[in-house]
Design an enzyme around this catalytic site. Structure first.
Site, PDB file in Angstrom:
ATOM      1  N   GLU A   6     -35.365  48.442 -27.291  1.00 16.73           N
ATOM      2  CA  GLU A   6     -36.217  47.685 -26.373  1.00 16.73           C
ATOM      3  C   GLU A   6     -35.385  47.267 -25.159  1.00 16.73           C
ATOM      4  OE1 GLU A   6     -39.416  46.583 -25.815  1.00 16.73           O
ATOM      5  OE2 GLU A   6     -38.545  45.456 -24.147  1.00 16.73           O
ATOM      6  N   TYR A  61     -60.638  32.461 -24.357  1.00 21.40           N
ATOM      7  CA  TYR A  61     -60.747  32.267 -25.808  1.00 21.40           C
ATOM      8  C   TYR A  61     -59.501  31.551 -26.311  1.00 21.40           C
ATOM      9  CZ  TYR A  61     -58.184  36.794 -25.777  1.00 21.40           C
ATOM     10  OH  TYR A  61     -57.296  37.819 -25.540  1.00 21.40           O
TER      11      TYR A  61
HETATM   12  P1  FAD Z   1     -46.515  47.552 -24.577  1.00 20.12           P
HETATM   13  O1  FAD Z   1     -47.086  46.395 -25.305  1.00 20.12           O
HETATM   14  O2  FAD Z   1     -46.610  47.569 -23.093  1.00 20.12           O
HETATM   15  O3  FAD Z   1     -44.981  47.666 -25.007  1.00 20.12           O
HETATM   16  C1  FAD Z   1     -44.090  48.574 -24.376  1.00 20.12           C
HETATM   17  C2  FAD Z   1     -42.666  48.098 -24.624  1.00 20.12           C
HETATM   18  O4  FAD Z   1     -41.773  49.088 -24.120  1.00 20.12           O
HETATM   19  C3  FAD Z   1     -42.338  46.796 -23.886  1.00 20.12           C
HETATM   20  O5  FAD Z   1     -41.751  45.890 -24.783  1.00 20.12           O
HETATM   21  C4  FAD Z   1     -41.374  47.248 -22.786  1.00 20.12           C
HETATM   22  O6  FAD Z   1     -40.428  46.252 -22.444  1.00 20.12           O
HETATM   23  C5  FAD Z   1     -40.713  48.453 -23.445  1.00 20.12           C
HETATM   24  N1  FAD Z   1     -40.145  49.403 -22.484  1.00 20.12           N
HETATM   25  C6  FAD Z   1     -40.697  49.843 -21.316  1.00 20.12           C
HETATM   26  N2  FAD Z   1     -39.851  50.666 -20.685  1.00 20.12           N
HETATM   27  C7  FAD Z   1     -38.742  50.768 -21.472  1.00 20.12           C
HETATM   28  C8  FAD Z   1     -37.499  51.490 -21.348  1.00 20.12           C
HETATM   29  N3  FAD Z   1     -37.211  52.242 -20.267  1.00 20.12           N
HETATM   30  N4  FAD Z   1     -36.588  51.381 -22.368  1.00 20.12           N
HETATM   31  C9  FAD Z   1     -36.835  50.588 -23.450  1.00 20.12           C
HETATM   32  N5  FAD Z   1     -37.989  49.868 -23.592  1.00 20.12           N
HETATM   33  C10 FAD Z   1     -38.924  49.965 -22.619  1.00 20.12           C
HETATM   34  N6  FAD Z   1     -55.513  45.078 -26.212  1.00 20.12           N
HETATM   35  C11 FAD Z   1     -56.166  44.638 -27.330  1.00 20.12           C
HETATM   36  O7  FAD Z   1     -56.064  45.277 -28.385  1.00 20.12           O
HETATM   37  N7  FAD Z   1     -56.941  43.515 -27.300  1.00 20.12           N
HETATM   38  C12 FAD Z   1     -57.066  42.757 -26.165  1.00 20.12           C
HETATM   39  O8  FAD Z   1     -57.752  41.717 -26.182  1.00 20.12           O
HETATM   40  C13 FAD Z   1     -56.397  43.191 -24.969  1.00 20.12           C
HETATM   41  N8  FAD Z   1     -56.500  42.488 -23.815  1.00 20.12           N
HETATM   42  C14 FAD Z   1     -55.860  42.929 -22.686  1.00 20.12           C
HETATM   43  C15 FAD Z   1     -55.999  42.224 -21.485  1.00 20.12           C
HETATM   44  C16 FAD Z   1     -55.379  42.675 -20.318  1.00 20.12           C
HETATM   45  C17 FAD Z   1     -55.539  41.918 -19.030  1.00 20.12           C
HETATM   46  C18 FAD Z   1     -54.579  43.853 -20.365  1.00 20.12           C
HETATM   47  C19 FAD Z   1     -53.903  44.368 -19.121  1.00 20.12           C
HETATM   48  C20 FAD Z   1     -54.423  44.554 -21.566  1.00 20.12           C
HETATM   49  C21 FAD Z   1     -55.067  44.112 -22.720  1.00 20.12           C
HETATM   50  N9  FAD Z   1     -54.961  44.812 -23.927  1.00 20.12           N
HETATM   51  C22 FAD Z   1     -55.614  44.380 -25.045  1.00 20.12           C
HETATM   52  C23 FAD Z   1     -54.166  46.049 -24.002  1.00 20.12           C
HETATM   53  C24 FAD Z   1     -52.831  45.849 -24.680  1.00 20.12           C
HETATM   54  O9  FAD Z   1     -52.134  44.820 -24.041  1.00 20.12           O
HETATM   55  C25 FAD Z   1     -51.996  47.136 -24.621  1.00 20.12           C
HETATM   56  O10 FAD Z   1     -52.805  48.227 -24.937  1.00 20.12           O
HETATM   57  C26 FAD Z   1     -50.836  47.071 -25.627  1.00 20.12           C
HETATM   58  O11 FAD Z   1     -49.911  46.090 -25.233  1.00 20.12           O
HETATM   59  C27 FAD Z   1     -50.130  48.433 -25.729  1.00 20.12           C
HETATM   60  O12 FAD Z   1     -49.053  48.323 -26.627  1.00 20.12           O
HETATM   61  P2  FAD Z   1     -47.807  49.296 -26.481  1.00 20.12           P
HETATM   62  O13 FAD Z   1     -46.870  48.919 -27.587  1.00 20.12           O
HETATM   63  O14 FAD Z   1     -48.265  50.694 -26.354  1.00 20.12           O
HETATM   64  O15 FAD Z   1     -47.155  48.923 -25.068  1.00 20.12           O
END
Ligand code: FAD
Length: 397
Positions: free
Chosen positions: A32, A215
């Site tokens: 991370e 919420y």
């Molecule tokens: P992320 O949570 O973005 O995690 C990616 C990780 O990778 C981060 O920790 C980042 O630091 C790390 N990273 C990035 N680049 C690098 C690199 N070069 N090297 C090492 N690490 C790196 N989803 C729901 O299910 N319910 C909801 O109510 C909801 N509400 C939302 C409201 C808003 C306004 C938004 C914008 C999104 C919402 N979402 C919701 C969507 C949800 O937030 C994302 O779909 C979810 O966070 C995706 O998870 P992920 O693990 O794929 O990516």
């Protein structure tokens, strides 16, 4: 497999995958970029299809320590504040889908996942490791970070979010398109709000050029605020860009005083330009694949992006266990299982975006008709059943 699965990104998806692999006895390491695991302050709702997976991973008690099961749902009109009580999924989720529909602080969810990973493998999460490049070999993958370190694994997974550098390394840069919508988010201490707002209910404010949603999270001690507004003068896609309360208030000029009471009490408002990307024809090359927002970023109008990342993690872990030693088959099967469902979420979130900004929502009579038609039990079921009834823990691998 000879060496660990390398997971790039310790967000909701990457940690869910790590935990699912650990539960199956597979060696993992999560890299991370952040130097501490401190998920941005924002809420996330987890429908039954998400909590079902998290409970199967052993997190039921950890979630229950902070989650909120709402005790009602309201729709309100943007200018007059007229209020309709609408069908609330939280009330029926357990009985109908066998699992709860909850609201959580993202930090609490991320901590629950990370704690469970570290209890099993104290050194599995490596912080301060920013991925820069990768190289594939016949029997593994080498991943390099901006501190110059290189690690080797059997397979690598880009769980690195919407602007995924791993996706760029595999498939080249993308060209996201701005939607013309900016999202705001912020948290408010519940005890700062007047009693009629400080309630454990989910509320959607409907208006012609914008949408406001709030919420409760963290045992009901905090209110999560999200809003969307049509404007085209801000096009930066970032979780961490701060705006000002005045700018946020200005975006909702003319909206009801309750909306402004909430806005005034937000400690730090953050803004995020909503971008869309076309569906990817494939997610994997040889021994490297993607999950979550890295391969199917979605607009948040179904509240399912994070849940899809959790489902991906569970299914990918099951595929890697079943086709242990045959990464190409494991990744092909993972894509087969996950592609259509996640594409449907992306498509329908996009459709919901259009209806959320319908010009009809300027007319109170039309809003009343719309709420009565679209927000009653049967219509909500028709729209959402396919999401909540899905059981990622039971799909044939
Ligand atoms: P992320 O949570 O973005 O995690 C990616 C990780 O990778 C981060 O920790 C980042 O630091 C790390 N990273 C990035 N680049 C690098 C690199 N070069 N090297 C090492 N690490 C790196 N989803 C729901 O299910 N319910 C909801 O109510 C909801 N509400 C939302 C409201 C808003 C306004 C938004 C914008 C999104 C919402 N979402 C919701 C969507 C949800 O937030 C994302 O779909 C979810 O966070 C995706 O998870 P992920 O693990 O794929 O990516």
């Amino acid at each position: 497999m000879p060496s660990p699965i390398l997971i790039i990104g310790g967000g909701i998806g990457g940690l869910a995958l790590a935990l699912a692999l650990i539960r199956r006895g597979v060696d993992v390491a999560v890299y991370e970029q952040a130097t501490e695991l401190r998920e941005v302050g924002a809420g996330v709702q987890m429908g039954a299809n998400g909590t079902r997976v998290l409970h199967a991973l052993g997190l039921k008690d950890a979630l229950e320590a902070t989650q909120v099961v709402a005790s009602g749902k309201l729709a309100r009109l943007w200018n007059t504040g007229q209020t309709w009580t609408t069908f609330d999924l939280s009330a029926v989720s357990q009985e109908r889908y066998g699992s709860s529909h909850v609201f959580m602080h993202r930090g609490d969810l991320q901590a629950a996942l990370a704690d469970a990973v570290m209890r099993e493998r104290p050194d599995a999460i490596k912080l301060g490791q920013r991925f820069t490049s990768l190289t594939q070999h016949d029997d593994g993958v080498a991943v390099t970070f901006d501190n110059g370190a290189t690690v080797h694994g059997a397979l690598a997974v880009g769980a690195d979010g919407i602007r995924s550098p791993v996706r760029a390394a595999l498939f080249g840069p993308d060209r996201p398109e701005f939607t013309g919508v900016v999202a705001w988010r912020g948290l408010i201490a519940m005890d700062q709000l007047p009693a009629h707002l400080a309630r454990p209910v989910g509320t959607n404010w409907l208006g012609p050029r914008g949408h406001v949603l709030h919420y409760p999270v963290r045992r009901g001690e905090i209110m999560n605020f999200i809003s969307f507004v049509e404007r085209d003068d801000w096009q930066v896609e970032s979780w961490v860009t701060q705006g000002t309360s005045d700018e946020l208030a200005n975006d909702f000029k003319g909206w009801h005083e309750d909306v402004h009471t909430i806005i005034r009490n937000i400690e730090t408002p953050f803004k995020w330009a909503m971008m869309v990307r076309g569906p990817m024809p494939r997610w994997s090359i040889d021994r490297v694949t993607l999950m979550g927002d890295a391969c199917h970023p979605t607009l948040p109008f179904l509240g399912q992006g994070g849940v899809m990342a959790v489902e991906d993690g569970y299914v990918l872990a099951a595929c890697l266990e079943k086709y242990f030693g045959d990464p190409q088959t494991a990744l092909a099967r993972y894509e087969d299982i996950r592609r259509e469902r996640t594409a449907a979420v992306v498509r329908k979130s996009h459709e919901n975006r259009r209806s959320a900004f319908s010009p009809a929502l300027a007319d109170p009579n039309r809003v009343g008709v719309e709420v009565a038609r679209e927000w009653q039990q049967e219509r909500v079921r028709e729209r959402m059943e396919w999401l909540y009834a899905y059981d990622a823990t039971a799909v044939a691998i």
